[in-house]
Write an enzyme that holds these catalytic residues in place. Sequence first.
Site, PDB file in Angstrom:
ATOM      1  N   SER A  68     -12.341 -26.398  -8.754  1.00  0.00           N
ATOM      2  CA  SER A  68     -13.753 -26.741  -8.532  1.00  0.00           C
ATOM      3  C   SER A  68     -14.390 -27.505  -9.678  1.00  0.00           C
ATOM      4  O   SER A  68     -15.539 -27.943  -9.564  1.00  0.00           O
ATOM      5  CB  SER A  68     -14.571 -25.475  -8.255  1.00  0.00           C
ATOM      6  OG  SER A  68     -14.397 -25.066  -6.927  1.00  0.00           O
ATOM      7  N   LYS A  71     -16.008 -30.731  -8.951  1.00  0.00           N
ATOM      8  CA  LYS A  71     -17.416 -30.883  -8.585  1.00  0.00           C
ATOM      9  C   LYS A  71     -18.249 -31.521  -9.701  1.00  0.00           C
ATOM     10  O   LYS A  71     -19.397 -31.907  -9.453  1.00  0.00           O
ATOM     11  CB  LYS A  71     -18.008 -29.546  -8.184  1.00  0.00           C
ATOM     12  CG  LYS A  71     -17.417 -28.931  -6.908  1.00  0.00           C
ATOM     13  CD  LYS A  71     -18.193 -27.697  -6.494  1.00  0.00           C
ATOM     14  CE  LYS A  71     -17.640 -27.060  -5.233  1.00  0.00           C
ATOM     15  NZ  LYS A  71     -16.427 -26.257  -5.471  1.00  0.00           N
ATOM     16  N   SER A 128     -20.909 -22.795  -7.079  1.00  0.00           N
ATOM     17  CA  SER A 128     -19.743 -23.602  -6.706  1.00  0.00           C
ATOM     18  C   SER A 128     -19.505 -23.618  -5.201  1.00  0.00           C
ATOM     19  O   SER A 128     -18.357 -23.601  -4.728  1.00  0.00           O
ATOM     20  CB  SER A 128     -18.487 -23.084  -7.421  1.00  0.00           C
ATOM     21  OG  SER A 128     -17.457 -24.045  -7.367  1.00  0.00           O
ATOM     22  N   LYS A 233     -19.227 -26.185 -15.491  1.00  0.00           N
ATOM     23  CA  LYS A 233     -18.560 -25.918 -14.214  1.00  0.00           C
ATOM     24  C   LYS A 233     -17.242 -25.183 -14.418  1.00  0.00           C
ATOM     25  O   LYS A 233     -16.443 -25.533 -15.285  1.00  0.00           O
ATOM     26  CB  LYS A 233     -18.291 -27.244 -13.481  1.00  0.00           C
ATOM     27  CG  LYS A 233     -17.854 -27.065 -12.050  1.00  0.00           C
ATOM     28  CD  LYS A 233     -19.018 -26.594 -11.193  1.00  0.00           C
ATOM     29  CE  LYS A 233     -18.561 -25.970  -9.889  1.00  0.00           C
ATOM     30  NZ  LYS A 233     -17.891 -24.671 -10.051  1.00  0.00           N
TER      31      LYS A 233
END
Length: 386
Positions: A68, A71, A128, A233
Amino acid sequence: MVIFMKRILIFILTFCLCFVCSARCFAAYAEEEKKPVEETADSSILMCMDTGDIIYENNAYEHCSPASVTKVMSILLVLEAIDSGKISLTDSVPASENAVSKGGSQIWLEVGETMTVDELLKAVVVASANDACTALGEYIAGSDTGFVKMMNDRAKELGLENSNFENSTGLDDTVTNHYSCAYDIAVIATEVMKHDIVKNYTSIWLDYLRDGKTELNNTNKLVNTYNGITGLKTGTTSNAGFCLCATAERDGMNLVAVVLGCDTSDERFSSAVNLLDFGFANYELVTPEFDFSKITEIKIKNGREKSITPSVSNDEKILVAKGSGEITYKYDILTEINAPLNKGDKLGTITLYSGENAIKTIILRSDKNVESVTFSYIFKKMLCSI
């Protein structure tokens, strides 16, 4: 007497040998002190976001599944769409069947359900959410595949050569060629953090959607524990392991640490903290003190202007090791240049030294275009003077 002299000689040699060994051990220790404590990530990097300098790297260009952390690029495109006016935080975004079908982390959107860009972006950054990320991508680009193309195009614009995205979420159970690297992610994160609005989301520890019915917990545990943390993140899949892109600021210096392929969640956070701590403890930003009297005019041969003075920013910052001593400057500037001259053309350099070591080279450039003198130009000037 001979035996006594031999003993004296042996003593002296032994003393010298011990001194040399001690010096070597100290040198080795000092060298080790210049590196962070060994961390457990398969791939990692520590970069100064203010200057782009790499402080530490380990397999930083190796292709990895970023999970993730993918992202980070999706978030960048959303922020850029907001800043450009293409979309606004108050826009209502409907959830498609494709967005709803995404697994992994999600806010359980239903087909046709609408949320604002603000709410969906919060869900992406804080929790997320894959469904929210897909919905935003479709809203910006018109389709999921269109948004992925935007991601890859933006990577190329940033000069990134070790990233290829197949989706906006980082889900990697069905992809065949989805990858990035620690260096590329650090560059993307640097672009993300130029948008101050993102800190409105990255600083959230706990929040809610749907009038309190849906709870959002920040997956970045450093938000609650690390001094100066600003983002950004996390990512986890069985293929990628535990990943993290962490940004932080202290004393006006902004750092980003990226760790990919850790074995546990705790390891990714401790590895990132180790890198950030090392950077803040050992480096600082300084403002160069240029001698502008040495940045002299350059003669332009056959140009519509006779001379130009190289451009240098008063806001220039450089990264130096703490305690590196006085900085000295070497100016290498052209005396003349042929027209035509384009904005951005190199006109010289200023090299900064700490002792005998060059620590930074600043390129001096033209801040404008200067066209060549042509016959038609001279003819027009003559007519105007009549």
